[in-house]
Design an enzyme around this catalytic site. Sequence first.
Site, PDB file in Angstrom:
ATOM      1  N   SER A  51      10.493  -6.765  25.312  1.00 50.86           N
ATOM      2  CA  SER A  51      11.410  -7.268  24.158  1.00 50.86           C
ATOM      3  C   SER A  51      12.840  -7.138  24.839  1.00 50.86           C
ATOM      4  CB  SER A  51      11.777  -5.696  23.108  1.00 50.86           C
ATOM      5  OG  SER A  51      12.829  -5.591  22.355  1.00 50.86           O
ATOM      6  N   ILE A  53      17.126  -7.221  26.000  1.00 50.82           N
ATOM      7  CA  ILE A  53      17.465  -7.306  27.076  1.00 50.82           C
ATOM      8  C   ILE A  53      16.349  -7.369  28.622  1.00 50.82           C
ATOM      9  CG2 ILE A  53      18.929  -6.624  29.243  1.00 50.82           C
ATOM     10  CD1 ILE A  53      20.692  -5.498  25.999  1.00 50.82           C
ATOM     11  N   SER A 177      24.949   1.751  29.332  1.00 50.76           N
ATOM     12  CA  SER A 177      25.652   1.080  28.408  1.00 50.76           C
ATOM     13  C   SER A 177      27.183   1.703  27.931  1.00 50.76           C
ATOM     14  CB  SER A 177      25.034   1.660  26.426  1.00 50.76           C
ATOM     15  OG  SER A 177      26.422   1.381  25.533  1.00 50.76           O
ATOM     16  N   TYR A 203      22.043   9.469  22.174  1.00 45.95           N
ATOM     17  CA  TYR A 203      22.384   8.159  22.693  1.00 45.95           C
ATOM     18  C   TYR A 203      23.622   8.022  23.797  1.00 45.95           C
ATOM     19  CZ  TYR A 203      22.506   2.761  23.734  1.00 45.95           C
ATOM     20  OH  TYR A 203      22.293   2.190  24.484  1.00 45.95           O
ATOM     21  N   LYS A 207      23.361   8.104  28.143  1.00 50.29           N
ATOM     22  CA  LYS A 207      24.177   7.386  28.055  1.00 50.29           C
ATOM     23  C   LYS A 207      25.121   7.470  29.836  1.00 50.29           C
ATOM     24  CE  LYS A 207      20.809   3.911  27.138  1.00 50.29           C
ATOM     25  NZ  LYS A 207      20.056   3.077  27.976  1.00 50.29           N
ATOM     26  N   THR A 238      19.767  -8.231  20.389  1.00 51.82           N
ATOM     27  CA  THR A 238      18.338  -8.028  20.406  1.00 51.82           C
ATOM     28  C   THR A 238      17.402  -7.151  19.331  1.00 51.82           C
ATOM     29  OG1 THR A 238      18.284  -5.214  21.102  1.00 51.82           O
ATOM     30  CG2 THR A 238      18.561  -7.572  23.163  1.00 51.82           C
TER      31      THR A 238
END
Length: 317
Positions: A51, A53, A177, A203, A207, A238
């Site tokens: 899926s 990237i 990210s 998240y 990262k 995405t």
Amino acid sequence: MSAQHVLDDLLDRTVVLGYGRLGHRLRRGSWPSIPTDALRGRTALVTGANSGIGKAIATGLAEVGAAVTLVVRDRERGVAAAAEITAAVPGAAVGVTCCDVSDLAAVRDVAADLARQVDRVDVLVHNAGVLPPRRTENPQGHELCLATHVLGPLLMTEALAPLLTRSAAARVILVSSGGMYTQALHPGDIEYRATPYRGATAYARSKRIQVALTPILADRYAPQGISVHCMHPGWVDTPGISAALPRFRRLAGRLLRTPEQGADTAVWLAATDVPSGRFWHDRRARPEHYRAGTRTSAADRERVWQYCAAAAGLPAR
Ligand SMILES: NC(=O)c1ccc[n+]([C@@H]2O[C@H](COP(=O)([O-])OP(=O)(O)OC[C@H]3O[C@@H](n4cnc5c(N)ncnc54)[C@H](OP(=O)(O)O)[C@@H]3O)[C@@H](O)[C@H]2O)c1
């Protein structure tokens, strides 16, 4: 620093301009194209490649000659992505391997399977990513963002190091990210138990850990000739963004990059000899911090490394 670099940095500090489609458009003019045979004869693994990237990275690697294995957690979705890639890149060698990269037992199993199937890995891209709505844990009891973005990739890199070592130019790439710029390391609460859980914060913290550990991994694997890079793809339209951040997607809309634009730097890093241990965006090494509040000491970085290495079951060296 040249005027071009000053402008480039300013674009990133505005976030929307640098990380969106415009940043890519303004910068790509100075980029040489990657030779179509840059990775001919090389083998690459890309996690989360069914899926967004990840699929675009796998396609980009196939376009420059690599044989690519899509590491996915759902075989059907992986096979469908492999068919799309071979339709887009006729003659491409694309395989599918199943692994939930957040599950350390599954990572160990897939690395053992790969060791039986291939004799060398040249490129390993840790792209699989999640932004869970509530605090969840992997089968070994670790918070899911930490497990998916840090512990699984640490273990997979270590387990595949013998195969990577056989490459003339082994490259490991962590897809991080720019969201990590908002968070410091939290060496006292790596599993995010001490304060109320927010998926977006978990998240960004995980990262941040990827970026903080990249120089340590670069040093660890340098004697084996393996370079380690971390990168930010920009803000990319995405399925993951639509599902996890629908409001952001609505607001950012046409400013978002295409998956191919987001994949560019990862493909370029896979095909290019650059210094190991850095954080990259749009083919340029970028600062680890923009805000004083996110800076942490070398001792905190080491504490986070020690915890993550032990949690992933890495042998001390
Ligand atoms: N989109 C952006 O703007 C943006 C910005 C910065 C960084 N990133 C990073 O870019 C990477 C790709 O994100 P994306 O936007 O392309 O999202 P996406 O479309 O949701 O793709 C994520 C992929 O990761 C896979 N995945 C998730 N957990 C997994 C696990 N435990 N084991 C194996 N595969 C797993 C997903 O598989 P399923 O299909 O099975 O769920 C999917 O293929 C992520 O690391 C993300 O953090 C994205």
